[in-house]
Write an enzyme that holds these catalytic residues in place. Structure first.
Site, PDB file in Angstrom:
ATOM      1  N   ARG A 168       0.906  -1.399  -0.034  1.00  0.00           N
ATOM      2  CA  ARG A 168       0.119  -0.231  -0.116  1.00  0.00           C
ATOM      3  C   ARG A 168       0.882   1.280   0.107  1.00  0.00           C
ATOM      4  O   ARG A 168       0.502   2.313   0.666  1.00  0.00           O
ATOM      5  CB  ARG A 168      -0.911  -0.105   1.308  1.00  0.00           C
ATOM      6  CG  ARG A 168      -1.756  -0.992   1.234  1.00  0.00           C
ATOM      7  CD  ARG A 168      -2.798  -1.089   0.084  1.00  0.00           C
ATOM      8  NE  ARG A 168      -3.648  -2.376   0.267  1.00  0.00           N
ATOM      9  CZ  ARG A 168      -3.152  -3.533  -0.489  1.00  0.00           C
ATOM     10  NH1 ARG A 168      -2.196  -3.511  -1.378  1.00  0.00           N
ATOM     11  NH2 ARG A 168      -3.693  -4.647  -0.432  1.00  0.00           N
TER      12      ARG A 168
ATOM     13  N   SER B 121     -10.686  -0.307   3.753  1.00  0.00           N
ATOM     14  CA  SER B 121      -9.856  -0.396   5.143  1.00  0.00           C
ATOM     15  C   SER B 121      -9.331   1.018   5.450  1.00  0.00           C
ATOM     16  O   SER B 121      -8.606   1.738   4.661  1.00  0.00           O
ATOM     17  CB  SER B 121      -8.794  -1.082   4.583  1.00  0.00           C
ATOM     18  OG  SER B 121      -9.114  -2.482   4.126  1.00  0.00           O
TER      19      SER B 121
ATOM     20  N   GLU C 100      -4.731   4.006   6.460  1.00  0.00           N
ATOM     21  CA  GLU C 100      -4.324   3.756   5.046  1.00  0.00           C
ATOM     22  C   GLU C 100      -4.940   5.152   4.305  1.00  0.00           C
ATOM     23  O   GLU C 100      -4.551   5.228   3.168  1.00  0.00           O
ATOM     24  CB  GLU C 100      -4.967   2.172   4.311  1.00  0.00           C
ATOM     25  CG  GLU C 100      -4.556   2.089   2.872  1.00  0.00           C
ATOM     26  CD  GLU C 100      -5.268   0.618   2.503  1.00  0.00           C
ATOM     27  OE1 GLU C 100      -5.247  -0.365   3.516  1.00  0.00           O
ATOM     28  OE2 GLU C 100      -6.096   0.660   1.794  1.00  0.00           O
TER      29      GLU C 100
HETATM   30  C1  LIG Z   1     -15.494  -0.109  -0.446  1.00  0.00           C
HETATM   31  C2  LIG Z   1     -14.085   0.054  -0.686  1.00  0.00           C
HETATM   32  C3  LIG Z   1     -13.017  -0.780  -0.859  1.00  0.00           C
HETATM   33  C4  LIG Z   1     -11.697  -0.889  -1.163  1.00  0.00           C
HETATM   34  N1  LIG Z   1     -10.927  -1.807  -1.230  1.00  0.00           N
HETATM   35  C5  LIG Z   1      -9.545  -1.529  -1.624  1.00  0.00           C
HETATM   36  C6  LIG Z   1      -8.924  -2.716  -1.766  1.00  0.00           C
HETATM   37  O1  LIG Z   1      -9.155  -4.081  -1.927  1.00  0.00           O
HETATM   38  N2  LIG Z   1      -7.634  -2.515  -2.084  1.00  0.00           N
HETATM   39  C7  LIG Z   1      -7.032  -1.321  -2.101  1.00  0.00           C
HETATM   40  O2  LIG Z   1      -5.671  -1.100  -2.368  1.00  0.00           O
HETATM   41  N3  LIG Z   1      -7.626   0.003  -1.916  1.00  0.00           N
HETATM   42  C8  LIG Z   1      -9.051  -0.438  -1.570  1.00  0.00           C
HETATM   43  N4  LIG Z   1      -9.570   0.477  -1.449  1.00  0.00           N
HETATM   44  C9  LIG Z   1      -9.202   2.229  -1.546  1.00  0.00           C
HETATM   45  C10 LIG Z   1      -9.406   2.880  -2.815  1.00  0.00           C
HETATM   46  O3  LIG Z   1     -10.418   2.438  -3.487  1.00  0.00           O
HETATM   47  C11 LIG Z   1      -8.031   2.724  -3.462  1.00  0.00           C
HETATM   48  O4  LIG Z   1      -6.961   3.404  -2.811  1.00  0.00           O
HETATM   49  C12 LIG Z   1      -8.070   3.652  -4.839  1.00  0.00           C
HETATM   50  O5  LIG Z   1      -7.065   3.512  -5.575  1.00  0.00           O
HETATM   51  C13 LIG Z   1      -8.333   5.125  -4.648  1.00  0.00           C
HETATM   52  O6  LIG Z   1      -8.621   5.771  -5.810  1.00  0.00           O
HETATM   53  P1  LIG Z   1      -9.232   7.177  -5.998  1.00  0.00           P
HETATM   54  O7  LIG Z   1      -9.322   7.574  -7.422  1.00  0.00           O
HETATM   55  O8  LIG Z   1     -10.601   7.022  -5.243  1.00  0.00           O
HETATM   56  O9  LIG Z   1      -8.118   8.103  -5.079  1.00  0.00           O
HETATM   57  P2  LIG Z   1      -8.676   9.251  -4.138  1.00  0.00           P
HETATM   58  O10 LIG Z   1      -9.339   8.725  -3.134  1.00  0.00           O
HETATM   59  O11 LIG Z   1      -9.466  10.431  -5.245  1.00  0.00           O
HETATM   60  O12 LIG Z   1      -7.163   9.731  -4.071  1.00  0.00           O
HETATM   61  C14 LIG Z   1      -6.187   9.171  -3.164  1.00  0.00           C
HETATM   62  C15 LIG Z   1      -4.947   9.828  -3.110  1.00  0.00           C
HETATM   63  O13 LIG Z   1      -4.168   9.874  -4.361  1.00  0.00           O
HETATM   64  C16 LIG Z   1      -4.072  11.096  -4.981  1.00  0.00           C
HETATM   65  N5  LIG Z   1      -4.299  11.034  -6.335  1.00  0.00           N
HETATM   66  C17 LIG Z   1      -5.639  10.670  -6.856  1.00  0.00           C
HETATM   67  N6  LIG Z   1      -5.431  10.405  -8.261  1.00  0.00           N
HETATM   68  C18 LIG Z   1      -4.345  11.044  -8.471  1.00  0.00           C
HETATM   69  C19 LIG Z   1      -3.414  11.217  -9.895  1.00  0.00           C
HETATM   70  N7  LIG Z   1      -4.074  11.191 -10.941  1.00  0.00           N
HETATM   71  N8  LIG Z   1      -2.277  12.049  -9.579  1.00  0.00           N
HETATM   72  C20 LIG Z   1      -1.723  12.346  -8.468  1.00  0.00           C
HETATM   73  N9  LIG Z   1      -2.401  11.895  -7.283  1.00  0.00           N
HETATM   74  C21 LIG Z   1      -3.531  11.406  -7.157  1.00  0.00           C
HETATM   75  C22 LIG Z   1      -5.083  12.020  -3.905  1.00  0.00           C
HETATM   76  O14 LIG Z   1      -4.536  13.358  -4.062  1.00  0.00           O
HETATM   77  C23 LIG Z   1      -5.108  11.545  -2.893  1.00  0.00           C
HETATM   78  O15 LIG Z   1      -3.931  11.696  -2.055  1.00  0.00           O
HETATM   79  C24 LIG Z   1     -11.073   0.477  -1.105  1.00  0.00           C
HETATM   80  C25 LIG Z   1     -12.192   1.838  -0.937  1.00  0.00           C
HETATM   81  C26 LIG Z   1     -13.393   1.468  -0.809  1.00  0.00           C
HETATM   82  C27 LIG Z   1     -14.276   2.534  -0.490  1.00  0.00           C
END
Ligand SMILES: Cc1cc2nc3c(=O)[nH]c(=O)nc-3n(C[C@H](O)[C@H](O)[C@H](O)COP(=O)(O)OP(=O)(O)OC[C@H]3O[C@@H](n4cnc5c(N)ncnc54)[C@H](O)[C@@H]3O)c2cc1C
Length: 435
Positions: free
Chosen positions: A258, A333, A429
């Protein structure tokens, strides 16, 4: 803002125009008929194409170096009628990006904690990102993907860039292995299912993870024995200060559990605009996880299992275990599984012989944060409008109306309690914004 890219070129003796976006990325404008252009994206992923980009860059005969204005004048002599669906191409005619003032961002996050951004803009291309980086520079900047891994503690007093760069482009195919470039704003799950439809396998265990493609390398998303790093080829990111587009290979990303360089040494320095993946039509199946095996068996055995069936099994398991953010606000998580030294583990195990644990690299031991929180008595605990999910102790939830500060206060109490009981400090996380 100084930047070496983009650079502008024309082919002598022909009308083809080029924008060199970065050392391994060129947009070509090819004349079609009397009045149209066709746009193509070229990603230099093999040596001959890298050589071609280098020659374009050097601008030696038969290539002419142009200023941006001279290039635009030639470009404007025709209109664009078609373009490949490449990720990050500038839409044409370009729609000027603009800021939305005091934009509500709670609905753009899966936790749903209410907050506003002082100004928010949609990023549909690299050009949009460069514009936003150079505008209102006195304001702090943050990047928002699908909002599924962050908790807003308060309003964001600054610029917010909402990633919406779309497109999927296959750039290499040897009959089995393919390399595919995907825009940062594509939905992660949508991309996984698109890849399966196309027969590009290897990401099926990561189905139904919320969020965007661009965020997937940030924390090296993972589930059911697979992490993004296993299928990652490279990514392109724009430097926030210089506007330079650079390519990161796996080594430069320094992926960990992670974790990546974007959460460590390069934190808050880059905007990831596209990610390339290496997939295979005959990718080996990853079905070693007990839950996947049982789900496959309940569907009639695991002979001749297909990649799509693994994805469907993963989707069913996830739907049965995790709260759906469209129904109950959450960010998956909330805490990482702590990795401790063997000595520390043995100390815990002496008092709690049943402690859930897994081997970790370098002789260390990974503990299940969900188990620690559950055994500490927090599973299903509700405090006002937030709480700990009753089916999964690792997930904090917003039942509706909870603020970021309330959710964080609950998280801190859990962290203190677990540390008091087991001597292990949990780490979030989920990214804490405005803490
Ligand atoms: C129900 C649920 C289940 C999940 N299960 C998992 C799992 O099984 N495994 C897992 O690893 N994660 C899991 N996650 C966490 C999440 O889905 C991941 O971390 C996902 O990759 C986040 O993507 P996002 O686009 O929503 O990022 P955001 O929440 O929008 O951003 C996360 C971070 O990344 C930065 N960021 C986003 N996009 C960019 C970009 N293009 N360039 C630079 N910085 C950027 C943001 O500034 C922030 O700091 C889960 C979340 C939920 C709600």
């Amino acid at each position: 803002m100084s930047m070496d890219f983009p650079q502008f070129r024309k082919l002598e003796g022909a009308q083809n125009l080029y924008v060199i976006e970065g050392p391994k990325h060129v947009t070509e404008w090819q004349p079609m008929g009397k009045s149209n252009w066709v746009m193509h994206q070229h990603f230099a992923s093999d040596y001959p194409r890298y050589q071609w980009v280098t020659e374009l860059l050097q601008g030696e005969d038969p290539v002419r170096i142009l200023t941006a204005d001279a290039w635009e004048q030639l470009r404007s002599e025709r209109s664009v009628t078609s373009a490949d669906p490449a990720p990050g191409r500038t839409p044409w005619p370009p729609t000027p990006s603009s800021w939305r003032e005091e934009a509500p961002v709670g609905p753009l996050t899966t936790f749903g904690a209410a907050a506003h951004a002082q100004c928010l803009a949609e990023m549909a291309s690299d050009a949009d990102v460069r514009w936003a980086l150079q505008d209102r520079v006195e304001l702090p900047l943050m990047v928002l993907g699908g909002g599924s891994n962050l908790l807003m503690h308060q309003d964001w007093a600054g610029r917010m860039l909402h990633m919406n760069i779309r497109g999927v482009q296959k750039i290499a195919d040897d009959g089995d292995a393919v390399e595919v470039v995907v825009g940062a704003g594509e939905s992660w799950h949508g991309w996984v299912m698109h890849a399966l439809d196309a027969g590009w396998n290897g990401l099926e265990n990561l189905a139904l993870i919320p969020g965007s493609v661009g965020a997937s390398p940030m924390q090296n998303i993972g589930a059911y024995g697979v992490e993004v790093k296993d299928r990652f080829a490279w990514l392109e990111a724009i430097h926030r200060d210089t506007g330079a587009l650079e390519r990161f290979d796996s080594k430069r990303c320094a992926f960990g559990y992670r974790d990546s360089v974007f959460k460590q040494a390069e934190k808050d320095k880059w905007v990831i605009v596209r990610v390339a993946f290496s997939l295979e039509r005959t990718a080996p199946l990853n079905t070693q996880y007990g839950a996947i095996q049982s789900e496959l068996q309940s569907r009639g055995g695991d002979h001749d299992t297909t990649h799509r069936q693994v994805a469907e099994a993963v989707i069913t398991i996830r739907q049965s275990k995790l709260p759906d953010p469209s129904e109950i606000g959450n960010a998956g998580s909330f805490f990482k599984n702590p990795v401790v030294s063997r000595d520390a583990f043995e100390r815990i195990q002496r008092n709690h012989p049943e402690v859930a644990h897994y081997p970790a690299p370098e002789g260390r031991v990974k503990l299940a944060a969900g188990w620690l929180i559950d055994r500490a008595g927090w599973k299903g605990h509700r405090r006002g409008t937030c709480g700990v999910h009753d089916g999964q102790a690792l997930v904090l939830v917003n039942y509706g109306g909870a603020t970021g500060a309330e959710i964080w206060a609950l998280a801190l109490d859990i962290m203190e309690d677990v540390e008091g009981k087991y001597g292990v400090r949990l780490e979030p996380e989920v990214n804490q914004i405005g803490l």
